[in-house]
Write a protein that holds these residues in place. Sequence first.
Motif, PDB file in Angstrom:
ATOM      1  N   ILE A 164     107.130  76.880  28.946  1.00 25.83           N
ATOM      2  CA  ILE A 164     105.825  75.421  28.770  1.00 25.83           C
ATOM      3  C   ILE A 164     105.115  76.523  27.513  1.00 25.83           C
ATOM      4  CG2 ILE A 164     104.349  74.599  29.397  1.00 25.83           C
ATOM      5  CD1 ILE A 164     105.535  74.567  32.213  1.00 25.83           C
ATOM      6  N   CYS A 165     104.558  77.061  27.785  1.00 27.47           N
ATOM      7  CA  CYS A 165     103.450  77.804  27.200  1.00 27.47           C
ATOM      8  C   CYS A 165     103.676  78.831  25.992  1.00 27.47           C
ATOM      9  CB  CYS A 165     101.803  77.894  27.797  1.00 27.47           C
ATOM     10  SG  CYS A 165     102.080  79.882  29.439  1.00 27.47           S
ATOM     11  N   GLY A 166     104.692  79.835  26.903  1.00 24.81           N
ATOM     12  CA  GLY A 166     105.030  81.815  25.604  1.00 24.81           C
ATOM     13  C   GLY A 166     104.495  82.610  26.113  1.00 24.81           C
ATOM     14  N   ASN A 167     103.375  82.267  27.697  1.00 24.16           N
ATOM     15  CA  ASN A 167     103.105  83.556  27.426  1.00 24.16           C
ATOM     16  C   ASN A 167     103.954  84.289  28.171  1.00 24.16           C
ATOM     17  OD1 ASN A 167     100.196  83.342  26.715  1.00 24.16           O
ATOM     18  ND2 ASN A 167     100.426  81.935  29.039  1.00 24.16           N
ATOM     19  N   PRO A 168     104.220  85.668  28.789  1.00 24.79           N
ATOM     20  CA  PRO A 168     105.349  86.217  29.528  1.00 24.79           C
ATOM     21  C   PRO A 168     105.911  85.763  30.438  1.00 24.79           C
ATOM     22  CG  PRO A 168     103.313  87.937  28.860  1.00 24.79           C
ATOM     23  CD  PRO A 168     103.043  86.201  27.806  1.00 24.79           C
ATOM     24  N   GLY A 169     106.681  85.276  31.118  1.00 26.94           N
ATOM     25  CA  GLY A 169     107.185  85.024  32.037  1.00 26.94           C
ATOM     26  C   GLY A 169     107.502  85.949  33.752  1.00 26.94           C
TER      27      GLY A 169
END
Length: 110
Positions: A60-65
């Motif tokens: 969704i946002c591109g931060n580390p999963g």
Amino acid sequence: MAKHHPDLVMCRKQPGVAIGRLCEKCDGLCCVCNSFVNPEKLVHICDECNYGSHEGRCTICGNPGVTDAFYCRECVQLEKDRDGCPKIVNLGATKTDLFYERKKYGFKKR
């Protein structure tokens, strides 16, 4: 996320074997409709969205999963899980505007 923000664009290519991930902020959300209820089916994303520096990032946002992404029961019943890769590929107007507003006034991230 794309349901509530019409300027966000999903990838929609043929999904591969890569599992979609979610960050701490988006944990528990359905990738298509943003509901927190009844996670049912694991999200698969295309190989291009899981390549290089994008590997293991939030769909969704591109931060580390940190956790695996799931579709909710309603999206599975409506077969929205078969529409293709659900990864958001553009930033959207609000994030872009925020970047340039910060740059204009000289605010720095802490």
